[in-house]
Design an enzyme around this catalytic site. Structure first.
Site, PDB file in Angstrom:
ATOM      1  CE1 TYR A 285      -3.452  -2.700   0.216  1.00  0.00           C
ATOM      2  CE2 TYR A 285      -2.615  -3.198   2.419  1.00  0.00           C
ATOM      3  CZ  TYR A 285      -3.430  -3.516   1.338  1.00  0.00           C
ATOM      4  OH  TYR A 285      -4.214  -4.647   1.382  1.00  0.00           O
TER       5      TYR A 285
ATOM      6  CE  LYS B  36     -18.011  -8.621 -14.034  1.00  0.00           C
ATOM      7  NZ  LYS B  36     -17.981  -7.806 -15.277  1.00  0.00           N
TER       8      LYS B  36
ATOM      9  CG  HIS C 162     -34.130   5.677   5.675  1.00  0.00           C
ATOM     10  ND1 HIS C 162     -33.609   5.869   6.941  1.00  0.00           N
ATOM     11  CD2 HIS C 162     -34.839   6.805   5.386  1.00  0.00           C
ATOM     12  CE1 HIS C 162     -33.994   7.051   7.400  1.00  0.00           C
ATOM     13  NE2 HIS C 162     -34.728   7.641   6.480  1.00  0.00           N
TER      14      HIS C 162
ATOM     15  CB  SER D 114     -14.430 -16.230  -6.119  1.00  0.00           C
ATOM     16  OG  SER D 114     -14.587 -17.348  -5.259  1.00  0.00           O
TER      17      SER D 114
ATOM     18  CG  ASP E  71      16.789  10.567  17.451  1.00  0.00           C
ATOM     19  OD1 ASP E  71      17.121  11.354  18.359  1.00  0.00           O
ATOM     20  OD2 ASP E  71      15.635  10.534  16.972  1.00  0.00           O
TER      21      ASP E  71
END
Length: 432
Positions: free
Chosen positions: A5, A269, A141, A262, A69
């Site tokens: 990612y 899909k 809704h 799958s 550091d």
């Protein structure tokens, strides 16, 4: 953030080598200001710059011993530069380097994110204009309400991400500050003019007052905006996920030729990209609470915020960069099924014209409560029997005593629901 990612451009900002490069840039800028003010000998910056070399492995090795550091970084530089290196960091404290560098990394990341949003806006705008008058059912809704257009649906996202662009732009300005004020922020050992010089060199603003650290409300604001943008991404993703359901099938993510949906069912899909965006949004939002809690530090400084920021700085910005780019690809390539939109519009056999009938009856002198019950009675009968709402109204003597057949026919007009779409588009797009 894991490589899956991450995009290279933003990931590079948070790599150790770049962080140390920024630290060195800050130290050299401060030293240059000290030279100008005759605090340290002339020529130090030139000599240090020519000899200094960032060695990440060496810095880490030293840090393992000294457990600090910034000291490890300065020690590694001095080892390369020799005696001239002793003039670095004069009168400064670690936070001067750490906070200024962190803010600069957030600014650099924010500018990339702005560019991401800008590209996404162009893609959404294109879809909005293309489907300006593509009729679809609006849902409240989750239930069929009244007709809208898919273009108008896209326009709501366009306007939202335009607001996000402005929000992020403001957050970048908020975070773009530099603090070179020394221990507890008093400038006792460092001239305020040094901070001003460094800020200008790095294209930042001077922090008006710091308590040795830059106030963390600035960072809380920045990460909160990232969280809001993540929620906007998820709102878009969830809309696509709902519209791709088999029973709806109005919109689909692009599906590549050799893609598989799958491991068990070859027919699938799945909206995996949108589902992925929902998950990534959760991560980004989860980092907002720690950023808010970082505002509360002890007295002039503690480091309880440090471990948090080492994580959420790269994770939030890298993840959001990836998510914005993934959403852009989804928007550009999504399949819009206007035939299914029309099919779904017809599912309730005209029930969504109920408000028009209600308004017509009230305009003819019937009290709203009574008119509502009259229309509701026909609507529920039509729904239960799966018959045409128009035909059900025709058989209702009470309603037809008030509305002629010709008037009733005119009330069942799709164009009525799209007649002001152009007004909304002009209102949104004219200011962009």
């Amino acid at each position: 953030m894991i490589a899956r990612y991450s995009r290279k451009e933003l990931k590079q900002i948070w790599e150790d080598k770049n962080r140390y490069r920024i630290w060195l840039e800050i130290e050299l800028a401060a030293a240059e200001a000290m030279e100008n003010l005759k605090i340290i000998p002339k020529g130090i910056v030139k000599k240090v710059k020519s000899k200094s070399k960032i060695n990440v492995e060496k810095i880490e090795s030293i840090e393992n011993q000294v457990r600090h550091d910034v000291i490890a970084f300065l020690t590694s530089i001095v080892q390369k530069t020799g005696k001239e290196g002793r003039f670095l960091h004069k009168g400064m404290t670690s936070s001067d380097v750490l906070d200024t560098a962190f803010n600069l990394q957030l600014k650099q990341s924010g500018l990339i994110l702005l560019d991401d949003i800008n590209r996404l806006l162009k893609s959404i705008r294109k879809q909005a204009i293309k489907h300006k008058y593509t009729l679809t059912i609006g849902r409240s809704h989750g239930i069929h309400a009244e007709p809208t257009t898919f273009g108008l649906k896209m326009l709501t996202f366009y306007e939202e991400f335009f607001r996000n662009y402005d929000r992020l732009n403001n957050a970048i300005k908020e975070i773009s500050t530099c603090a070179i004020s020394g221990a507890v922020g008093t400038f006792a050992n460092v001239d305020p003019r040094i901070e001003k010089f460094v800020a200008k060199k790095l294209k930042l603003d001077s922090e008006p007052v710091s308590t040795q650290v830059v106030p963390r409300d600035r960072h809380a604001y920045f990460f909160s905006i990232l969280g809001i943008i993540a929620s906007s991404i998820e709102r878009f993703a969830v809309e696509i996920r709902h519209l791709q359901r088999t029973e709806v099938s109005e919109v689909e993510e692009f599906f590549k030729n050799k893609q598989m949906g799958s491991s068990a069912m070859p027919h699938k899909k799945n909206p995996v990209l949108s589902e992925n965006l929902t998950g990534l949004a959760r991560l980004i939002r989860a980092n907002v609470i720690p950023a808010l809690e970082n505002v509360v530090l002890w007295h002039e400084r503690d480091i309880s915020h440090s471990s948090v920021e080492r994580n959420i700085g790269p994770d939030s910005t890298i993840t959001l960069d990836f998510a914005l780019n993934r959403l852009n690809e989804v928007v550009k390539s999504m399949k819009v099924n206007s035939k299914n939109m029309k099919k779904n519009l017809d599912l309730t056999k005209g029930l969504f014209f109920s408000q028009r009938i209600l308004l017509e009856l009230t305009s003819r002198g019937i009290k709203r409560e009574i008119a509502y019950r009259m229309v509701q009675k026909c609507a529920l009968k039509s729904l239960e029997n799966r018959t045409s709402f128009y035909d059900t109204l025709l058989k209702d003597k009470a309603i037809m005593s008030k509305i002629s057949v010709n008037s009733l026919r005119k009330l069942f007009d799709f164009n009525y629901h799209t007649r002001r779409i152009d007004v909304i588009f002009k209102r949104v797009l004219r200011k962009k």
